[in-house]
Design a protein around this motif. Structure first.
Motif, mmCIF file in Angstrom:
data_model
loop_
_atom_site.group_PDB
_atom_site.id
_atom_site.type_symbol
_atom_site.label_atom_id
_atom_site.label_comp_id
_atom_site.label_asym_id
_atom_site.label_seq_id
_atom_site.Cartn_x
_atom_site.Cartn_y
_atom_site.Cartn_z
ATOM 1 N N MET B 1 2.113 3.348 78.020
ATOM 2 C CA MET B 1 3.034 3.906 76.929
ATOM 3 C C MET B 1 3.678 4.994 77.662
ATOM 4 O O MET B 1 3.318 5.851 78.246
ATOM 5 N N ALA B 2 5.051 4.836 77.295
ATOM 6 C CA ALA B 2 6.188 5.795 77.722
ATOM 7 C C ALA B 2 6.017 7.176 77.211
ATOM 8 O O ALA B 2 5.601 7.188 75.881
ATOM 9 N N LEU B 3 6.107 8.041 77.865
ATOM 10 C CA LEU B 3 6.366 9.549 77.299
ATOM 11 C C LEU B 3 7.401 9.717 76.181
ATOM 12 O O LEU B 3 8.505 9.285 76.455
ATOM 13 N N LYS B 4 7.029 10.133 75.168
ATOM 14 C CA LYS B 4 8.138 10.341 74.036
ATOM 15 C C LYS B 4 8.528 11.738 74.357
ATOM 16 O O LYS B 4 8.179 12.779 74.191
ATOM 17 N N THR B 5 10.096 11.754 74.574
ATOM 18 C CA THR B 5 10.435 13.083 74.752
ATOM 19 C C THR B 5 12.069 13.116 74.277
ATOM 20 O O THR B 5 12.684 12.071 73.396
ATOM 21 N N TYR B 9 13.056 12.811 81.423
ATOM 22 C CA TYR B 9 11.694 13.662 81.761
ATOM 23 C C TYR B 9 11.316 13.154 83.086
ATOM 24 O O TYR B 9 10.640 12.077 83.100
#
Lengths: 511, 106
Positions: B1-5, B9
């Motif tokens: 899962m990709a980091l939500k930013t 990032y």
């Protein structure tokens, strides 16, 4: 011209006052979009359709809030003054009791301040006035807690070691990086994740496990100021618990798409908080001269009974399941505190507290409370040998630096599931680099967001990079701000020698 | 899962190998000795021979336990796989990488 005298306004009802003083202060933006005004509440994927659905069961207003808090402060400071004037520092159960408070002051108090900062941020950045006001009150509570904790413990700092540099040490000392990195993780998340991390997981799910042991320990061990602080904070904490629960229900009721996002946060922040609670576990079982209850008992009451049997059946209605990896925490309850105090026994030469082999009576208490684990897994292979080393004139310390978990930052001491004789080691490779984790829980957290955890400020690695004062143990301890008498072995420590002298016991005459 | 930013990032690892120059971090885990609460982390030159690594780094640490006998024939592992140390070979040539874990027992 003279003003026409008007009749004094009728006093508003509590509900009307709350509405006038909180919700009515909201407005619709006219010359900017609401996305510009509230730029942080969409990127996490949480969908909120109606901010007015946030319920504040306390209906607090600013004037009432400050009035209550001022009264509580007055009562607390009267106790602090009385305790100081009556030489209360002499009436503790033992000097070594304060090891628990040294950990609390450096490990927990700075988190209160960080919570204050982030709740202040939320009180600006949530779109709805209800949650903004709730965050404002909590922000004020948290800074009050930081201040009152510091004042509560400051009297002991005049007489005892290890409390003089707690703020600097929070940023530098190896074990303090555990609570610090936990909170940094939450501070660097989005506003909704912070709310689940701190508002829900920390302040609701784990709060009784984290705070009650310290306050009960104070009450059993003659620490009237900390006990009074606990009472002073208790009404705030119950408000925080209610808000934490309100927060998760609000998110879950607003949109079904929020459920899987919230579930992952519950999974992550349960495990993160549980690992921080390992420090409380060892405190409860090993650091209190007069024990209150075992970690196992506390875990069963405050977590298994109140949360797994009480809270989660309610949350099931929304589609929320108990945290991933919760079974591992349940399995570890028989052993957690023993592993962690052993870490501290290995490394207290580099800490602001002291450790020792538990007395015979204390070991009997541990054996009674942990009939399946203490004697075979901890007393015989560890404490008996540590005692033999002491009998031969030595003291076992780990003459090196430990392998740290990339996520929780605790030395990798925890057991393989189902095997207390083997350390659990997990690894992940990310961008061609090798990372080490202490458990399936921490590995799951790392693999979910490796971009975040590769930045971890691991104390051991920083020492080896030359960022902590120098290459030798004395260099690092100087950089930590440690002074003679802060750490090491309890027997013969500065606090123990002073305590004996103050009480005129035979040990003092020998010393 | 990709980091939500909220933006780009991309941050480097705070413990990447290049921060240690010609050295690296090596973990050593004495598997069947519960006196050591965890494996140890050492900084060592990649070119250091196994013999020097044992004598200069592992032995002083393991001697925290007064029962440690450096001449004892231990079994060794690397990341959970069997491993055969060769005294004259460098750590790098033995396949030991940055932040990997050596273990011994017996």
């Amino acid at each position: 011209m003279t003003a026409t005298p008007t009749r004094p306004a009728r006093k508003l009802s509590m509900k009307a006052r709350y509405s006038a003083l909180t919700r009515d202060l909201d407005w619709e933006p006219s010359y900017v979009s609401s996305e510009e005004m509230f730029p942080y509440t969409s990127f996490e994927g949480i969908k909120i359709h109606d901010w007015s659905k946030w319920e504040d069961p306390f209906r607090l207003t600013v004037d009432a809030y400050y009035k209550y808090q001022a009264e509580k402060d007055k009562r607390l400071y009267a106790v602090l003054d009385g305790f100081a004037q009556s030489q209360g520092h002499l009436s503790l159960s033992q000097a070594s009791y304060l090891n628990a408070m040294k950990i609390f002051l450096g490990g927990v108090t700075p988190l209160e301040y960080q919570a204050h900062r982030n709740f202040a941020f939320l009180s600006r950045h949530f779109n709805g006035p209800g949650p903004r006001f709730a965050a404002l009150c909590q922000s004020q509570d948290e800074i009050r807690h930081a201040q009152t904790e510091i004042h509560t413990l400051s009297n002991y700092n005049k007489y005892y070691s290890g409390m003089h540099s707690f703020l600097k040490q929070h940023d530098r000392v190896w074990y303090m990086s555990v609570p610090k990195s936990y909170f940094d993780d939450a501070l660097s998340a989005g506003p909704f994740e912070f709310l689940i991390a701190i508002g829900f997981s920390f302040e609701y799910l784990l709060t009784n496990l984290l705070f009650v042991p310290f306050m009960s320990g104070a009450s059993f061990n003659g620490d009237l100021p900390t006990m009074t602080f606990g009472f002073s904070a208790q009404s705030d904490e119950s408000r925080h618990m209610t808000l934490g629960l309100e927060a998760i229900k609000f998110l879950l009721e607003q949109d079904e798409d929020n459920v899987p996002i919230v579930q992952e946060w519950v999974d992550k922040w349960f495990w993160r908080g549980y690992r921080v609670a390992a420090i409380v576990a060892q405190m409860l079982d090993y650091m209190l001269p007069k024990p209150v209850m075992s970690w196992k008992e506390a875990f069963e009451l405050y977590f298994e009974k109140q949360m797994l049997e009480g809270l989660f059946p309610d949350l099931e209605y929304y589609g929320i399941k108990p945290p991933r990896h919760v079974q591992q925490a349940i399995d570890e309850k028989e052993a957690l505190s023993h592993f962690v105090y052993w870490v501290f026994y290995n490394f207290s030469f580099a800490a602001n507290f002291t450790t020792s082999i538990p007395s015979k009576e204390h070991q009997a208490w541990l054996a009674e409370n942990y009939p399946d684990t203490f004697v075979d897994y901890f007393q015989k292979p560890r404490w008996d040998k540590a005692q033999r080393i002491v009998d031969n004139g030595g003291r076992f310390f780990f003459m090196g630096l430990p392998q740290l978990c990339q996520v929780c930052q605790i030395p990798m001491t925890f057991p393989e599931p189902g095997d207390l004789n083997t350390i659990c080691q997990r690894t992940s490779d990310y961008n061609g680099e090798h990372f080490n984790m202490c458990s399936d829980g921490c590995k799951w957290i790392f693999d979910r967001e490796p971009e975040k955890y590769v930045q971890a400020w691991l104390p051991v690695h920083q020492i080896y990079q030359g960022n902590c004062g120098g290459p030798t143990v004395p260099d690092v301890l100087a950089w930590y701000g440690m002074q003679e008498g802060d750490g090491g072995e309890i027997a013969g420590s500065r606090d123990e020698v002073n305590w004996a002298a103050w009480h005129g016991t035979p040990a003092a005459k020998e010393a | 899962m990709a980091l939500k930013t909220i933006g780009t990032y991309e941050f480097p690892s705070r413990s990447r190998q290049e921060l240690y120059g010609e050295d690296m971090l090596v973990h050593v885990w004495w598997k069947d000795n519960p006196m050591f609460c965890a494996a140890a982390t050492f900084r060592a030159p990649q070119a250091m021979s196994w013999a020097d690594f044992r004598a200069a780094i592992v032995d002083p640490w393991a001697s925290s336990d007064p029962d440690y006998d450096a001449s004892h024939a231990f079994s060794w592992g690397l990341d959970g796989q069997p491993f055969t140390p060769e005294p004259g070979t460098s750590l790098a040539d033995l396949g030991i990488g940055h932040k990997h874990t050596l273990s011994f027992w017996g």
